[in-house]
Design an enzyme around this catalytic site. Structure first.
Site, PDB file in Angstrom:
ATOM      1  N   CYS A 177       0.831  -1.207   0.000  1.00  0.00           N
ATOM      2  CA  CYS A 177       0.000   0.000   0.000  1.00  0.00           C
ATOM      3  C   CYS A 177       0.862   1.253   0.000  1.00  0.00           C
ATOM      4  O   CYS A 177       1.044   1.905   1.029  1.00  0.00           O
ATOM      5  CB  CYS A 177      -0.963   0.009   1.169  1.00  0.00           C
ATOM      6  SG  CYS A 177      -2.256   1.259   0.977  1.00  0.00           S
ATOM      7  N   CYS A 357      -4.409   2.764  -6.060  1.00  0.00           N
ATOM      8  CA  CYS A 357      -4.138   3.244  -4.705  1.00  0.00           C
ATOM      9  C   CYS A 357      -5.180   4.292  -4.357  1.00  0.00           C
ATOM     10  O   CYS A 357      -5.152   5.398  -4.916  1.00  0.00           O
ATOM     11  CB  CYS A 357      -2.733   3.833  -4.630  1.00  0.00           C
ATOM     12  SG  CYS A 357      -2.258   4.316  -2.958  1.00  0.00           S
TER      13      CYS A 357
END
Length: 414
Positions: A177, A357
């Protein structure tokens, strides 16, 4: 070592056809469960998942837990509830693999045979990688959203801070992430702005890369967000030590070759990450990866030296961001190519590096970065301008994506 498990057969003894081949999936996280579900939907009957944990986490929401916008309890399910029906779950941990004998060794001393192996063991958080990090996280004003036991503490620290210096760091090297280290900075800054405290708090964001984000399209957008909150962004810099007793950290400026010691009142840190130690030491590790990630062809996801081995997810050495969205695309490609291999056919599908993202920029706003290997923007909903901070994108992050995860992705439906 004990003898192979009862459900295993000696290498080469499996019957022909996709339903008779033994598929062993190492890891029961996002990647492993998604692949298992897709294989079962395709009619593959001998699927084993090797996973020691009794809990399955939806990790993308941990940033919102740390930012006070979600509860930790909503991010977990019992592993048994997400395990696809008909899959053999071995609750044990892998500690070694021998592609020559087609076996995986477990912590309990078992050997599990396979005809095809899917490597999805996830990523290792190296808390010891920065001096002082392991000793201070969860105390001394230090927290991290990268562990469920610490994410709620992040929100405690944000709520309690009235003035001083808040530092948010990102590690060197690949990590899961890619936007998470800065998303929590924006959530914290937005909270302090709403509370009328922003002008009393110095916010420092430490990033080892030459730009604030790796996909160039979103760089000016995020620079604007950081500027709006008055965040000092230190590029090409990394935290190299924490002194919790003094509440100080050391920052190395790699461009200038200089160090500075910075006092903090709040520190959100992200540990360095790598493949699990046993993967690093295995014959499947990519010699080109200093972090020990599994070697895999970037398009087919097949191991170039062991064609019956596939890899995806955080542990695969692929030049893209390590996200759940990337896994969703990878899983479809991997399963298609695995089914082809079972039938003796060449690969039929290719992964283009797609990842996304969700960049939360405030308590109710989000940018959605979607891009491929190049990295070019690859929007999946062209009618929506995801280059703008949007409330509907925030709703997608908070409510839509978790629902799609639990009821779609882990069921092999998407």
């Amino acid at each position: 070592m004990s003898s192979p498990l009862p459900f295993s057969h000696p290498p080469g003894s499996a019957e022909r056809g996709s339903t008779g081949r033994r598929v062993l999936i190492v890891g029961g996280g996002t990647a492993g469960i998604t692949v298992a579900a897709r294989l079962r939907r395709a009619g593959v009957t001998q699927v084993t998942v090797l996973e020691p944990s009794a809990t399955h986490w939806y990790q993308p929401l941990w940033t919102l837990v740390g930012g006070g916008r979600a509860r930790l309890e909503s991010t977990r399910r019992p592993e048994a509830r997400v395990m696809p029906e008909g899959v053999n779950w071995v609750r044990d941990a892998a500690i070694g693999v021998d592609p020559g004998t087609r076996t995986v060794i477990t912590a309990a001393g078992r050997e599990i045979g396979y005809d095809f192996l899917v490597m999805a063991p996830g990523i290792q958080l190296n808390w010891q990688g920065v001096p002082g990090m392991a000793e201070t996280v969860g105390r001394d004003g230090v927290s991290s959203n990268y562990a469920p036991e610490h994410a709620p503490h992040t929100w405690d620290l944000i709520r309690e801070l009235r003035s001083g210096t808040a530092v948010f760091t990102q590690p060197t090297g690949p990590f899961k992430c890619g936007g998470a280290p800065q998303k929590i900075a924006y959530l914290a800054a937005d909270h302090w702005r709403r509370q009328g405290r922003l002008s009393d708090i110095r916010i420092v964001l430490v990033i080892p890369d030459p730009a604030i984000f790796k996909a160039p399209t979103w760089v000016p957008l995020l620079e604007h967000v950081a500027g709006r909150y008055g965040i000092e962004v230190l590029l090409q810099s990394e935290m190299t030590a924490i002194d919790g007793a003094r509440r100080q950290l050391t920052i190395q400026d790699n461009a200038a070759g200089e160090k500075q010691v910075l006092s903090y009142d709040l520190l959100h840190t992200v540990p360095p990450q790598s493949a699990p130690d046993w993967v690093k030491a295995s014959p499947l590790a990519d010699p080109a990866s200093p972090f020990g990630y599994v070697e895999a062809d970037r398009r087919t996801l097949i191991h170039p030296r062991h064609p019956n081995v596939f890899a995806l997810g955080d542990a695969a050495n692929l030049p893209t961001s390590k996200t759940g969205a990337a896994i969703r695309k990878q899983a479809a490609v991997l399963v298609a190519n695995l089914l082809a291999a079972m039938d003796g056919r060449p690969p039929v599908s290719a992964y283009d590096g797609y990842t996304s993202c969700p960049l939360v920029t405030a308590r109710d706003r989000m940018l959605l970065a979607e891009f491929d290997y190049d990295p070019r923007p690859t929007p999946t909903v062209p009618v929506i301008d995801t280059l703008k901070e949007r409330w509907d994108m925030w709703l997608l992050k908070r409510y839509g994506l978790p629902a799609l995860y639990w009821h779609g992705m882990l069921k092999g439906r998407m």
